[in-house]
Design a protein around this motif. Structure first.
Motif, PDB file in Angstrom:
ATOM      1  N   GLY A  29      36.692  35.373  34.891  1.00  0.00           N
ATOM      2  CA  GLY A  29      37.583  36.287  36.089  1.00  0.00           C
ATOM      3  C   GLY A  29      37.197  38.003  35.145  1.00  0.00           C
ATOM      4  O   GLY A  29      37.712  39.130  35.602  1.00  0.00           O
TER       5      GLY A  29
ATOM      6  N   HIS B  84      34.522  40.422  35.252  1.00  0.00           N
ATOM      7  CA  HIS B  84      34.758  41.354  36.824  1.00  0.00           C
ATOM      8  C   HIS B  84      35.510  41.608  36.913  1.00  0.00           C
ATOM      9  O   HIS B  84      35.672  42.497  38.015  1.00  0.00           O
ATOM     10  CB  HIS B  84      34.058  40.557  37.168  1.00  0.00           C
ATOM     11  CG  HIS B  84      32.326  39.457  36.650  1.00  0.00           C
ATOM     12  ND1 HIS B  84      31.413  40.755  36.880  1.00  0.00           N
ATOM     13  CD2 HIS B  84      32.378  38.008  36.065  1.00  0.00           C
ATOM     14  CE1 HIS B  84      30.866  40.439  36.725  1.00  0.00           C
ATOM     15  NE2 HIS B  84      31.192  38.678  36.103  1.00  0.00           N
TER      16      HIS B  84
ATOM     17  N   ARG C  80      38.645  39.937  38.395  1.00  0.00           N
ATOM     18  CA  ARG C  80      38.931  38.780  38.608  1.00  0.00           C
ATOM     19  C   ARG C  80      40.036  37.793  38.436  1.00  0.00           C
ATOM     20  O   ARG C  80      39.622  37.582  37.064  1.00  0.00           O
ATOM     21  CB  ARG C  80      37.530  38.841  39.780  1.00  0.00           C
ATOM     22  CG  ARG C  80      36.598  39.611  39.867  1.00  0.00           C
ATOM     23  CD  ARG C  80      37.388  39.884  41.425  1.00  0.00           C
ATOM     24  NE  ARG C  80      36.496  41.682  41.707  1.00  0.00           N
ATOM     25  CZ  ARG C  80      36.145  41.883  42.598  1.00  0.00           C
ATOM     26  NH1 ARG C  80      36.761  41.283  43.976  1.00  0.00           N
ATOM     27  NH2 ARG C  80      35.594  42.983  43.004  1.00  0.00           N
ATOM     28  N   SER C  81      39.988  36.991  38.923  1.00  0.00           N
ATOM     29  CA  SER C  81      40.992  35.642  38.731  1.00  0.00           C
ATOM     30  C   SER C  81      40.008  34.638  38.095  1.00  0.00           C
ATOM     31  O   SER C  81      38.802  34.534  39.108  1.00  0.00           O
ATOM     32  CB  SER C  81      41.779  34.877  39.938  1.00  0.00           C
ATOM     33  OG  SER C  81      41.387  34.831  40.407  1.00  0.00           O
TER      34      SER C  81
ATOM     35  N   GLN D  39      39.028  32.790  41.665  1.00  0.00           N
ATOM     36  CA  GLN D  39      37.411  34.043  42.741  1.00  0.00           C
ATOM     37  C   GLN D  39      36.544  33.982  41.673  1.00  0.00           C
ATOM     38  O   GLN D  39      35.969  33.554  42.184  1.00  0.00           O
ATOM     39  CB  GLN D  39      38.029  35.401  42.269  1.00  0.00           C
ATOM     40  CG  GLN D  39      39.456  35.740  43.325  1.00  0.00           C
ATOM     41  CD  GLN D  39      40.201  37.092  42.865  1.00  0.00           C
ATOM     42  OE1 GLN D  39      40.458  37.937  41.890  1.00  0.00           O
ATOM     43  NE2 GLN D  39      39.968  37.714  44.363  1.00  0.00           N
TER      44      GLN D  39
ATOM     45  N   ARG E 200      33.175  32.837  43.698  1.00  0.00           N
ATOM     46  CA  ARG E 200      32.413  33.489  43.754  1.00  0.00           C
ATOM     47  C   ARG E 200      31.037  32.496  43.352  1.00  0.00           C
ATOM     48  O   ARG E 200      29.862  32.403  44.351  1.00  0.00           O
ATOM     49  CB  ARG E 200      32.383  34.800  42.577  1.00  0.00           C
ATOM     50  CG  ARG E 200      30.941  35.687  42.485  1.00  0.00           C
ATOM     51  CD  ARG E 200      31.001  36.514  44.400  1.00  0.00           C
ATOM     52  NE  ARG E 200      29.241  36.304  44.318  1.00  0.00           N
ATOM     53  CZ  ARG E 200      28.534  36.762  45.527  1.00  0.00           C
ATOM     54  NH1 ARG E 200      29.672  37.274  46.639  1.00  0.00           N
ATOM     55  NH2 ARG E 200      27.109  36.933  44.922  1.00  0.00           N
TER      56      ARG E 200
ATOM     57  N   ALA F 231      43.155  36.689  48.354  1.00  0.00           N
ATOM     58  CA  ALA F 231      42.444  37.032  47.230  1.00  0.00           C
ATOM     59  C   ALA F 231      41.091  36.018  46.837  1.00  0.00           C
ATOM     60  O   ALA F 231      39.746  36.481  46.713  1.00  0.00           O
ATOM     61  CB  ALA F 231      43.331  36.071  46.078  1.00  0.00           C
TER      62      ALA F 231
ATOM     63  N   ASP G  78      37.864  37.711  48.965  1.00  0.00           N
ATOM     64  CA  ASP G  78      37.617  38.543  48.225  1.00  0.00           C
ATOM     65  C   ASP G  78      36.725  38.521  46.878  1.00  0.00           C
ATOM     66  O   ASP G  78      36.505  38.732  45.910  1.00  0.00           O
ATOM     67  CB  ASP G  78      38.657  39.378  46.903  1.00  0.00           C
ATOM     68  CG  ASP G  78      38.550  40.664  46.808  1.00  0.00           C
ATOM     69  OD1 ASP G  78      37.429  41.076  47.116  1.00  0.00           O
ATOM     70  OD2 ASP G  78      39.579  41.097  45.774  1.00  0.00           O
ATOM     71  N   VAL G  79      35.586  38.050  47.597  1.00  0.00           N
ATOM     72  CA  VAL G  79      34.383  37.316  46.498  1.00  0.00           C
ATOM     73  C   VAL G  79      33.011  37.785  47.542  1.00  0.00           C
ATOM     74  O   VAL G  79      31.430  36.888  47.174  1.00  0.00           O
ATOM     75  CB  VAL G  79      34.358  35.894  46.262  1.00  0.00           C
ATOM     76  CG1 VAL G  79      35.525  35.309  45.768  1.00  0.00           C
ATOM     77  CG2 VAL G  79      34.353  34.888  48.051  1.00  0.00           C
TER      78      VAL G  79
END
Ligand SMILES: NC(=O)c1ccc[n+]([C@@H]2O[C@H](COP(=O)([O-])OP(=O)(O)OC[C@H]3O[C@@H](n4cnc5c(N)ncnc54)[C@H](OP(=O)(O)O)[C@@H]3O)[C@@H](O)[C@H]2O)c1
Length: 271
Positions: free
Chosen positions: A203, A206, A208-209, A212, A216, A237, A240-241
């Motif tokens: 994460g 990138h 991101r969490s 995520q 993804r 959230a 958002d992948v």
């Protein structure tokens, strides 16, 4: 899907969302861009899903609503009645997808349940039909006995349990695989765990969490996901992948988290 229709790849799952929170959550998710909601008779919130859908004001044709028949309603007539009850609870004119929740093989009535779904689709009250928690031998049996393949098979699938054999069988029959509990009910995010360390590192790379990164991983493999969260911030959230990619090293690192561990029962032992 193999019936010519489309299913949005990311949906909101509402298992264990309290009935009195469901309508607002569904409405908020639709406002955030979700077009796919996954409920079931078992979840006791089909009515509130329908309320959230209507409150959103978004054209019904733009939305995709799934429900499922529970294990105690298998049988040609019984499954038909269960479908009508689910549809009536939602207050919608039709469902986009209706699934057999589990094969419940000790009852040995899932082929009859499948015949009921085939008839319901022909009548137009449900647009697509599918199954959930079907192992390859359950899947081949309904196809062999009816000649009709499900549009999707919704199974437990996450980094601990990548379900390669189920996915191969689904693909061989043109069935899309949908991941339930894509975050292993949050277990892959357990603070201090190796899962969390791996997902945090990916994460961070990138921006991101950890959640995520895990979601993804599904999306990048063409899997449909229905993560659940009662927090609208996390619901947002989780979608958002789509416009960024994991690299090959990330995919290998997430693959190394496989343990074979399930959060639920094996389908042959359920129901
Ligand atoms: N067909 C079947 O037999 C079957 C079985 C189980 C589930 N399902 C479907 O699959 C859906 C999802 O499965 P699930 O609810 O079991 O598990 P899940 O989506 O893998 O995980 C949900 C858990 O993760 C947490 N979470 C979600 N997003 C997060 C984020 N961004 N950051 C941190 N934590 C996050 C949630 O907590 P918060 O709510 O507090 O955010 C919740 O505790 C269900 O709602 C249902 O629609 C189907």
């Amino acid at each position: 899907m193999n019936d010519g229709r489309s299913i949005p790849q990311i949906g909101l799952g509402v298992y264990k969302v309290a009935a009195d929170e469901t309508a607002a959550l569904v409405h908020g998710a639709i406002e955030a861009g979700y077009r796919h909601i996954d409920t079931a008779a078992l979840y006791l919130n089909e009515k509130e899903v329908g309320e959230g859908v209507r409150a959103s004001g978004v054209d019904r044709e733009q939305l995709f609503v799934t429900s499922k028949v529970w294990n105690d309603r298998h049988g040609l007539d019984e499954t038909r009645r269960a479908f009508h009850e689910s549809l009536a609870k939602t207050g919608l004119d039709y469902l986009d997808l209706f699934l057999i929740h589990w094969p419940a093989p000790t009852q040995n009535r899932y082929v009859e349940a499948w015949r009921a779904l085939i008839a319901l689709r022909e009548e137009g009250l449900v647009r697509s039909i599918g199954v959930s928690n079907f192992e390859p031998h359950h899947l081949t049996r309904i196809i062999d006995e009816t000649g009709v393949a499900p549009a999707v098979n919704q199974v437990e699938l996450h980094p601990h349990l990548p379900q390669q054999a189920v996915r191969a069988a689904d693909a061989a029959h043109g069935v899309l695989t949908e991941s339930w509990s894509p975050l292993a009910r949050g277990r892959v995010l357990e603070p201090g765990s190796r899962d969390r360390q791996v997902l945090d590192a990916i994460g961070e790379k990138h921006g991101r969490s950890a959640a995520q990164a895990a979601l993804r991983w599904h999306v990048q493999q063409g899997l449909i996901i229905i993560p659940k969260s009662t927090s609208l911030e996390r619901v947002r959230a989780n979608a958002d992948v789509v416009d960024w990619m994991l690299d090959a090293d990330d995919m290998v690192a997430i693959a190394s988290l496989e343990t074979g561990e399930r959060t639920g029962l094996h389908p042959d032992d359920h129901g």
